[in-house]
Design an enzyme around this catalytic site. Structure first.
Site, PDB file in Angstrom:
ATOM      1  N   ASN A  70       3.835   9.114  -2.763  1.00 11.38           N
ATOM      2  CA  ASN A  70       3.173  10.091  -3.522  1.00 11.38           C
ATOM      3  C   ASN A  70       1.620   9.854  -3.410  1.00 11.38           C
ATOM      4  OD1 ASN A  70       2.334   8.905  -6.110  1.00 11.38           O
ATOM      5  ND2 ASN A  70       4.386   8.492  -5.760  1.00 11.38           N
ATOM      6  N   GLY A 123      13.215   3.820  -0.084  1.00  9.30           N
ATOM      7  CA  GLY A 123      13.278   3.705   1.367  1.00  9.30           C
ATOM      8  C   GLY A 123      12.698   2.807   1.993  1.00  9.30           C
ATOM      9  N   LYS A 128      15.648   1.411 -11.087  1.00  8.08           N
ATOM     10  CA  LYS A 128      15.636   1.109  -9.595  1.00  8.08           C
ATOM     11  C   LYS A 128      14.864  -0.008  -9.521  1.00  8.08           C
ATOM     12  CE  LYS A 128      14.583   4.388  -6.564  1.00  8.08           C
ATOM     13  NZ  LYS A 128      14.115   5.570  -6.022  1.00  8.08           N
ATOM     14  N   CYS A 176     -10.873   4.700   4.519  1.00  4.76           N
ATOM     15  CA  CYS A 176     -11.748   4.807   5.802  1.00  4.76           C
ATOM     16  C   CYS A 176     -10.767   5.808   6.651  1.00  4.76           C
ATOM     17  CB  CYS A 176     -11.820   3.613   6.212  1.00  4.76           C
ATOM     18  SG  CYS A 176     -12.884   2.422   5.720  1.00  4.76           S
ATOM     19  N   CYS A 233       8.906  13.844   0.960  1.00  5.71           N
ATOM     20  CA  CYS A 233      10.280  13.913   1.439  1.00  5.71           C
ATOM     21  C   CYS A 233      11.171  14.638   0.752  1.00  5.71           C
ATOM     22  CB  CYS A 233      10.486  12.438   1.879  1.00  5.71           C
ATOM     23  SG  CYS A 233       9.789  11.296   0.862  1.00  5.71           S
TER      24      CYS A 233
HETATM   25 ZN   LIG Z   1     -13.024   2.545   3.306  1.00  7.92          ZN
END
Ligand SMILES: [Zn+2]
Length: 272
Positions: A132, A42, A87, A176, A190
């Site tokens: 994922n 998507g 795909k 981070c 989803c």
């Molecule tokens: Zn980092």
């Protein structure tokens, strides 16, 4: 840089070249660029189509799945006729159909710790269009270790997120923001929670826009900021994203220095 364009190229890209921020120089940068799109779903569909249409000279697309009927509600690079086919190949065919002047490399394989370094090394910018966590964290680590810019989008239900990670230029990395993958089952996929098809289209298109900006070096980079879109409320927010000095990947004492932790990663659960 080669600034020579054929008549066809000048005609095809005329609306780009008219923009003073782009011009012939920006268009030549797009032609020289190599961008890898991970996931032909998507997000990857509009992303790949807009990058091809824009004239990004070399595009790679990685996906090991086959087109399914349930994909067509949002994965607009594919067609009913191509159900059951690769795909990666289907998305590559759609991109080539829009712009035969760009080179599209289909990688009908699953990104893994074994193949990620070599695959990423062949491109300047990497886009995460997967849904994922094993792939997201593998890609984040591989891009940081390879010094590649990562343009990352994610969608679920009626919400989208987008950011650009350039730790090699001093910005934050993906870890981070999310230091570790959540335990399996904590965050629904989803396939479990659903997604409004058009939301993936908007986020993939925003992702394409940021990739084009990064290639041309124009505007304000989204590095260091996280864009969050709530489609039901029609509200965009931009949150500052500082670098974490304790980050396990890009911090002062990083724990992650190779991809060995991904060698036995769990099977991904869902493609957007
Ligand atoms: Zn980092």
């Amino acid at each position: 840089m080669d600034l020579d364009f054929t008549e066809d190229e000048i005609s095809r890209y005329s609306r780009h070249i008219l923009l003073k921020e782009v011009g012939g120089t920006g268009q030549a940068k797009l032609r020289d660029a190599r961008v890898l799109v991970v996931g032909a779903g998507g997000l990857g569909s509009p992303l790949l189509l807009y990058l091809a249409a824009a004239g990004v000279g070399t595009l790679g697309v990685v996906d090991d799945d086959a087109v399914e009927l349930s994909n067509l509600q949002r994965q607009i690079a594919h067609t009913a006729e191509r159900i059951g086919t690769s795909k990666a190949e289907s998305a590559a065919a759609a991109a080539r159909a829009i712009n035969p002047g760009v080179r599209v490399e289909a990688h009908a394989t699953r990104l893994s710790a074994a193949n990620a370094p070599e695959m990423i090394a062949g491109y300047d910018i990497v886009c995460d269009g997967s849904d994922n966590f094993p792939t997201r964290f593998l890609l984040a680590d591989a891009c940081k270790l390879a010094g590649r810019t990562l343009v990352s989008a994610a969608v679920l239900r009626f919400e989208g997120q987008l950011s650009v990670f350039k730790p090699h230029e001093g910005g934050p990395c993906y870890r981070c923001l999310y230091p570790e993958a959540p335990p399996p089952g904590m965050v629904p996929s989803c396939a479990e929670a659903g997604v409004l098809g058009a939301v993936t289209g908007v986020m993939g298109t925003l992702q394409a826009t940021e990739v084009l900006k990064e290639i041309m070096g124009i505007g304000e980079s989204l590095a260091g900021r996280l864009l969050v879109w709530d489609a039901l409320a029609t509200r965009f927010r931009t949150i500052r994203l500082p670098r974490d000095p304790h980050c396990p990947l890009c911090g002062e004492a990083p724990r992650i220095t190779d991809l060995s932790a991904h060698t036995h990663a769990a099977e991904p659960v869902c493609a957007v």
